[in-house]
Enzyme design. Sequence first.
Site, PDB file in Angstrom:
ATOM      1  N   GLU A   1      -4.933  -3.128  -0.278  1.00 48.06           N
ATOM      2  CA  GLU A   1      -2.864  -2.673  -0.525  1.00 48.06           C
ATOM      3  C   GLU A   1      -2.843  -3.202   1.388  1.00 48.06           C
ATOM      4  OE1 GLU A   1      -1.157  -0.539  -2.545  1.00 48.06           O
ATOM      5  OE2 GLU A   1      -1.426  -0.730  -3.986  1.00 48.06           O
TER       6      GLU A   1
ATOM      7  N   GLU B   1      -5.570   4.557  -5.040  1.00 49.19           N
ATOM      8  CA  GLU B   1      -5.276   6.050  -4.534  1.00 49.19           C
ATOM      9  C   GLU B   1      -5.271   7.902  -4.956  1.00 49.19           C
ATOM     10  OE1 GLU B   1      -0.917   4.146  -3.447  1.00 49.19           O
ATOM     11  OE2 GLU B   1      -2.019   2.666  -2.024  1.00 49.19           O
TER      12      GLU B   1
HETATM   13  O1  IFM Z   1       4.209   0.845  -4.119  1.00 50.92           O
HETATM   14  C1  IFM Z   1       2.796   0.804  -3.898  1.00 50.92           C
HETATM   15  C2  IFM Z   1       1.884   0.857  -4.679  1.00 50.92           C
HETATM   16  O2  IFM Z   1       1.869   1.494  -5.839  1.00 50.92           O
HETATM   17  C3  IFM Z   1       1.060   2.477  -4.179  1.00 50.92           C
HETATM   18  N1  IFM Z   1       0.179   1.472  -2.877  1.00 50.92           N
HETATM   19  C4  IFM Z   1       1.661   1.903  -1.799  1.00 50.92           C
HETATM   20  C5  IFM Z   1       3.293   0.897  -2.584  1.00 50.92           C
HETATM   21  C6  IFM Z   1       4.260   1.238  -1.376  1.00 50.92           C
HETATM   22  O3  IFM Z   1       4.096   1.752  -1.376  1.00 50.92           O
END
Ligand code: IFM
Length: 440
Positions: free
Chosen positions: A351, A167
């Site tokens: 994710e 990210e």
């Molecule tokens: O927990 C986070 C993760 O570390 C990175 N992506 C989003 C998730 C939820 O906020």
Amino acid sequence: MLEHKRSDFPEGFLFGAATSAYQIEGHAFGGAGRAMWDDFAATPGNVVRAEDGARACDHYHRFADDFDLLKDGGFDCYRFSTSWARVMPDGRTVNPDGLDFYDRLTDAMLERGLKPCATLYHWELPSALADQGGWRNRDIAGWFGDFAEAVMGRLGDRMFSVATINEPWCVAWLSHFVGAHAPGLRDIRATARAMHHVLLAHGTAIERMRGMGVGNLGAVFNMEWAAPADDTPEAAEAAALYDDYYNHFYVSGVFKGRYPDRLVTALGDHFPIGWQDDFATITAPLDWAGINYYTRSLLAPNDGAWPHHHAVEGPLPKTQMGWEIYPQGLHDFLVRTARDYTGDLPLFVTENGMSNADVLRDGRVDDAVRIDYFNQHLAAVRAAIAKGVPVQGYMAWSLMDNYEWALGYEKRFGMVHVDFETLKRTPKASWHAFRDALAR
Ligand code: IFM
């Protein structure tokens, strides 16, 4: 129950769960060095109850049981991250115990038939490097390349896939412009430098790993659908700017070798000297791309300082984070990313998930809302696949409840409940739903 089953997806489609090092391991164990999140959490007001990742889920000692849950759930792969501060406590010198830990982790995955999907960096920058400017310092590209070589020199022969930096938007914007994540800066110049350096570090690591013969290399981008709050041209412009700095900037840099015009105009004075010459490295070829997707934002213009907009509350049902549930955005990002940036390159949803105020009652957690969230988002993935988008896997965030950064341990994203007093794990209804779906 999930409305989808394994056989609804193409042959070989991978299902997995994701976590990250600082959020689950217990950073105090095994000789890890101080990380910038330790410092950020110790600064009053930054993190709910000043909680940190010192113990987290104690995955450091319990990983075998955690991997049993993945195996019993029928998952194919596991997305984990390697802590820079654990492998190199001072940011530069290898701690053999740190590498030994990830070596044990890798073998434990393989013993259970789980494909290891590594992410090199998920935010725990060693404090020693943060002291030298962290992501503001151009040298971080070389430091990160050294870290990638150290980790993959040990693990590279056994990884299914390797991603560089989780990210980039969060590493740069959320942490240097909004100030909500470590190092907690609110500085436009630091932001522009971090935006560029995070991509330069990504490309440097890809080049180094490619040179070592490590394969299946990728990048993971978080994307948030940006929609105008109303149908005025000003709202449309606000949403377009948000879309540029949140979504387009990073994929455009990596896949097109240029930055969106709006951002060059707004931030050009703050980018590091010579930034235009770095795209040969930033565009180092990849084998796949990952998208992390959770929600959308509605943008309205305002008269304040650049970027002249604010998010307004939307009408859709929301998660415990207050994030709107908008599965269409996942479909649209998959389609748009393939169409505009990645073409035939395999895409993974690296994710996707929701936090919920789950309650453990009589040894069970009935997280029906999370099952519904997964149902809607898996339908979005299938719709994109039906249009020919080469999506090859889906990883739920997260395997278990964990440290949700500035929000501490309050927000629960897991398919497995963690009691943060006893650290007992209890699979939730969503874990059972996946187990059922993946067996069908
Ligand atoms: O927990 C986070 C993760 O570390 C990175 N992506 C989003 C998730 C939820 O906020």
